[in-house]
Design a protein around this motif. Structure first.
Motif, PDB file in Angstrom:
ATOM      1  N   LEU A   1       1.056  -1.568   0.527  1.00  0.00           N
ATOM      2  CA  LEU A   1       0.077  -0.027  -0.408  1.00  0.00           C
ATOM      3  C   LEU A   1       0.558   1.474  -0.137  1.00  0.00           C
ATOM      4  O   LEU A   1       1.658   1.242   0.962  1.00  0.00           O
ATOM      5  CB  LEU A   1      -0.857   0.027   1.391  1.00  0.00           C
ATOM      6  CG  LEU A   1      -1.759   1.538   1.297  1.00  0.00           C
ATOM      7  CD1 LEU A   1      -2.774   1.430   0.341  1.00  0.00           C
ATOM      8  CD2 LEU A   1      -2.785   1.010   2.650  1.00  0.00           C
ATOM      9  N   VAL A   2       0.550   1.833  -0.992  1.00  0.00           N
ATOM     10  CA  VAL A   2       1.513   3.026  -0.976  1.00  0.00           C
ATOM     11  C   VAL A   2       0.397   4.088  -0.320  1.00  0.00           C
ATOM     12  O   VAL A   2      -1.397   4.465  -1.359  1.00  0.00           O
ATOM     13  CB  VAL A   2       2.038   3.241  -2.276  1.00  0.00           C
ATOM     14  CG1 VAL A   2       2.740   4.700  -2.597  1.00  0.00           C
ATOM     15  CG2 VAL A   2       3.263   2.102  -2.520  1.00  0.00           C
ATOM     16  N   VAL A   3       0.248   5.500   0.157  1.00  0.00           N
ATOM     17  CA  VAL A   3      -0.462   6.404   0.334  1.00  0.00           C
ATOM     18  C   VAL A   3       0.638   7.771  -0.065  1.00  0.00           C
ATOM     19  O   VAL A   3       0.875   8.095   1.063  1.00  0.00           O
ATOM     20  CB  VAL A   3      -0.813   6.199   2.151  1.00  0.00           C
ATOM     21  CG1 VAL A   3      -1.734   7.125   2.221  1.00  0.00           C
ATOM     22  CG2 VAL A   3      -1.373   4.972   2.009  1.00  0.00           C
ATOM     23  N   ILE A   4      -0.978   8.068  -0.327  1.00  0.00           N
ATOM     24  CA  ILE A   4       0.079  10.088  -0.729  1.00  0.00           C
ATOM     25  C   ILE A   4      -0.602  11.012  -0.382  1.00  0.00           C
ATOM     26  O   ILE A   4      -1.789  10.927  -0.605  1.00  0.00           O
ATOM     27  CB  ILE A   4       0.342  10.430  -1.860  1.00  0.00           C
ATOM     28  CG1 ILE A   4       1.591   9.224  -2.821  1.00  0.00           C
ATOM     29  CG2 ILE A   4       0.543  11.630  -2.233  1.00  0.00           C
ATOM     30  CD1 ILE A   4       1.133   9.036  -4.646  1.00  0.00           C
ATOM     31  N   LYS A   5      -0.551  11.064   0.385  1.00  0.00           N
ATOM     32  CA  LYS A   5      -1.046  12.611   1.634  1.00  0.00           C
ATOM     33  C   LYS A   5      -1.408  14.202   0.924  1.00  0.00           C
ATOM     34  O   LYS A   5       0.116  14.465   1.075  1.00  0.00           O
ATOM     35  CB  LYS A   5      -1.319  12.732   2.914  1.00  0.00           C
ATOM     36  CG  LYS A   5      -2.051  11.083   3.312  1.00  0.00           C
ATOM     37  CD  LYS A   5      -1.926  11.681   4.987  1.00  0.00           C
ATOM     38  CE  LYS A   5      -2.801   9.854   5.036  1.00  0.00           C
ATOM     39  NZ  LYS A   5      -2.782  10.184   6.188  1.00  0.00           N
ATOM     40  N   GLY A   6      -1.715  15.281   0.411  1.00  0.00           N
ATOM     41  CA  GLY A   6      -1.269  16.017  -0.196  1.00  0.00           C
ATOM     42  C   GLY A   6      -1.729  17.344   0.562  1.00  0.00           C
ATOM     43  O   GLY A   6      -1.849  17.065   1.776  1.00  0.00           O
ATOM     44  N   GLY A   7      -0.691  18.240   0.825  1.00  0.00           N
ATOM     45  CA  GLY A   7      -0.909  19.893   1.657  1.00  0.00           C
ATOM     46  C   GLY A   7       0.026  20.162   1.320  1.00  0.00           C
ATOM     47  O   GLY A   7       0.921  19.973  -0.125  1.00  0.00           O
ATOM     48  N   SER A   8       0.927  20.984   2.217  1.00  0.00           N
ATOM     49  CA  SER A   8       2.406  21.745   1.502  1.00  0.00           C
ATOM     50  C   SER A   8       3.054  21.187   1.065  1.00  0.00           C
ATOM     51  O   SER A   8       4.099  21.512   0.279  1.00  0.00           O
ATOM     52  CB  SER A   8       2.534  22.712   2.382  1.00  0.00           C
ATOM     53  OG  SER A   8       2.684  22.489   3.441  1.00  0.00           O
ATOM     54  N   ALA A   9       3.614  20.260   2.123  1.00  0.00           N
ATOM     55  CA  ALA A   9       5.222  19.182   1.246  1.00  0.00           C
ATOM     56  C   ALA A   9       3.932  17.750   1.652  1.00  0.00           C
ATOM     57  O   ALA A   9       4.517  17.085   2.183  1.00  0.00           O
ATOM     58  CB  ALA A   9       6.348  19.093   2.515  1.00  0.00           C
ATOM     59  N   PRO A  10       3.349  17.492   0.315  1.00  0.00           N
ATOM     60  CA  PRO A  10       3.139  16.065  -0.045  1.00  0.00           C
ATOM     61  C   PRO A  10       3.822  15.192   0.443  1.00  0.00           C
ATOM     62  O   PRO A  10       4.887  14.627   0.949  1.00  0.00           O
ATOM     63  CB  PRO A  10       3.150  15.437  -1.664  1.00  0.00           C
ATOM     64  CG  PRO A  10       2.708  17.223  -1.879  1.00  0.00           C
ATOM     65  CD  PRO A  10       3.378  17.976  -0.787  1.00  0.00           C
ATOM     66  N   GLN A  11       2.811  14.304   1.636  1.00  0.00           N
ATOM     67  CA  GLN A  11       3.765  12.646   2.041  1.00  0.00           C
ATOM     68  C   GLN A  11       3.610  11.238   1.119  1.00  0.00           C
ATOM     69  O   GLN A  11       2.282  11.600   0.827  1.00  0.00           O
ATOM     70  CB  GLN A  11       3.162  12.568   3.664  1.00  0.00           C
ATOM     71  CG  GLN A  11       3.146  14.237   4.495  1.00  0.00           C
ATOM     72  CD  GLN A  11       4.453  14.741   4.766  1.00  0.00           C
ATOM     73  OE1 GLN A  11       6.125  13.351   5.438  1.00  0.00           O
ATOM     74  NE2 GLN A  11       5.270  15.396   4.388  1.00  0.00           N
ATOM     75  N   LEU A  12       4.547  10.928   1.503  1.00  0.00           N
ATOM     76  CA  LEU A  12       3.828   9.406   0.877  1.00  0.00           C
ATOM     77  C   LEU A  12       4.391   8.331   1.987  1.00  0.00           C
ATOM     78  O   LEU A  12       5.349   8.570   2.480  1.00  0.00           O
ATOM     79  CB  LEU A  12       5.545   9.218  -0.200  1.00  0.00           C
ATOM     80  CG  LEU A  12       4.960   7.506  -1.056  1.00  0.00           C
ATOM     81  CD1 LEU A  12       5.384   8.203  -2.967  1.00  0.00           C
ATOM     82  CD2 LEU A  12       6.172   6.586  -0.793  1.00  0.00           C
ATOM     83  N   GLN A  13       3.793   7.605   1.621  1.00  0.00           N
ATOM     84  CA  GLN A  13       4.199   6.544   2.983  1.00  0.00           C
ATOM     85  C   GLN A  13       3.828   5.217   2.027  1.00  0.00           C
ATOM     86  O   GLN A  13       2.958   4.824   1.441  1.00  0.00           O
ATOM     87  CB  GLN A  13       2.856   6.451   4.333  1.00  0.00           C
ATOM     88  CG  GLN A  13       3.483   5.169   4.735  1.00  0.00           C
ATOM     89  CD  GLN A  13       2.543   5.362   6.637  1.00  0.00           C
ATOM     90  OE1 GLN A  13       1.545   5.851   6.900  1.00  0.00           O
ATOM     91  NE2 GLN A  13       3.421   4.444   7.202  1.00  0.00           N
ATOM     92  N   LEU A  14       5.176   4.082   2.563  1.00  0.00           N
ATOM     93  CA  LEU A  14       4.692   2.298   1.667  1.00  0.00           C
ATOM     94  C   LEU A  14       4.757   1.361   2.990  1.00  0.00           C
ATOM     95  O   LEU A  14       5.280   1.461   4.062  1.00  0.00           O
ATOM     96  CB  LEU A  14       5.961   2.017   0.946  1.00  0.00           C
ATOM     97  CG  LEU A  14       7.013   0.949   0.325  1.00  0.00           C
ATOM     98  CD1 LEU A  14       5.857   0.377  -0.979  1.00  0.00           C
ATOM     99  CD2 LEU A  14       7.421   0.982  -0.389  1.00  0.00           C
TER     100      LEU A  14
END
Length: 154
Positions: free
Chosen positions: A85-98
């Motif tokens: 699972l790859v989760v990409i969360k937007g915002g001022s500095a988008p985050q990615l979690q694997l």
């Protein structure tokens, strides 16, 4: 007359929902994906997803979940390697979690976009019963540190 032209601003807003993609799209991403010869079932789930390209910066709003199921590689006899699972969360500095949801090849990591560049730190390892069979693949995925491979991008 100037030869400088291109896209300065672009915006793509996607409706909430799910999309299936062919696994061959992973190889189209270039190295190292094409080297690994990955195949998988890929499902995208987007929530409030808006992608923007403004003045050479990539901006993301909302969230994108990428479920990679039954992944396999042409470089391994273990099939499937696992599901991720790859989760990409937007915002001022988008985050990615694997993260790994199941399987013999365990992948974990986090990343962050800074401007138009992704910085990612993660690691790959094998379940104890598959360490020997996945050793060569772990050597290719990242820099070895004992039984783990360290993955660094950006």
């Amino acid at each position: 007359m100037s030869n400088n032209w291109g896209w300065k601003n672009a915006k793509l807003k996607l409706q909430d929902g799910q999309t299936q993609l062919p696994g061959a799209i992973l190889s189209a991403l270039g190295a190292p994906w094409n080297t690994l010869g990955l195949q998988a079932e890929i499902e995208l789930q987007q929530q409030g997803l808006e992608l923007q390209w403004i003045n050479n910066q990539f901006l993301v709003q909302g969230q994108l979940n990428i479920q990679i199921n039954q992944a396999s590689s042409k470089l391994s006899t273990i099939k499937p390697l696992g599901s991720y699972l790859v989760v990409i969360k937007g915002g001022s500095a988008p985050q990615l979690q694997l993260s790994t949801t199941e399987g013999s090849l365990i992948l974990t990591g986090t990343g962050q976009w800074s401007g138009n560049r992704l910085r990612f730190s993660g690691e790959a390892s094998a379940t104890p019963e598959r360490e020997q069979a996945l050793g060569n693949l772990l050597n290719i995925i990242g820099r070895r540190s004992g039984s783990r491979s360290i993955i660094t991008l950006g």
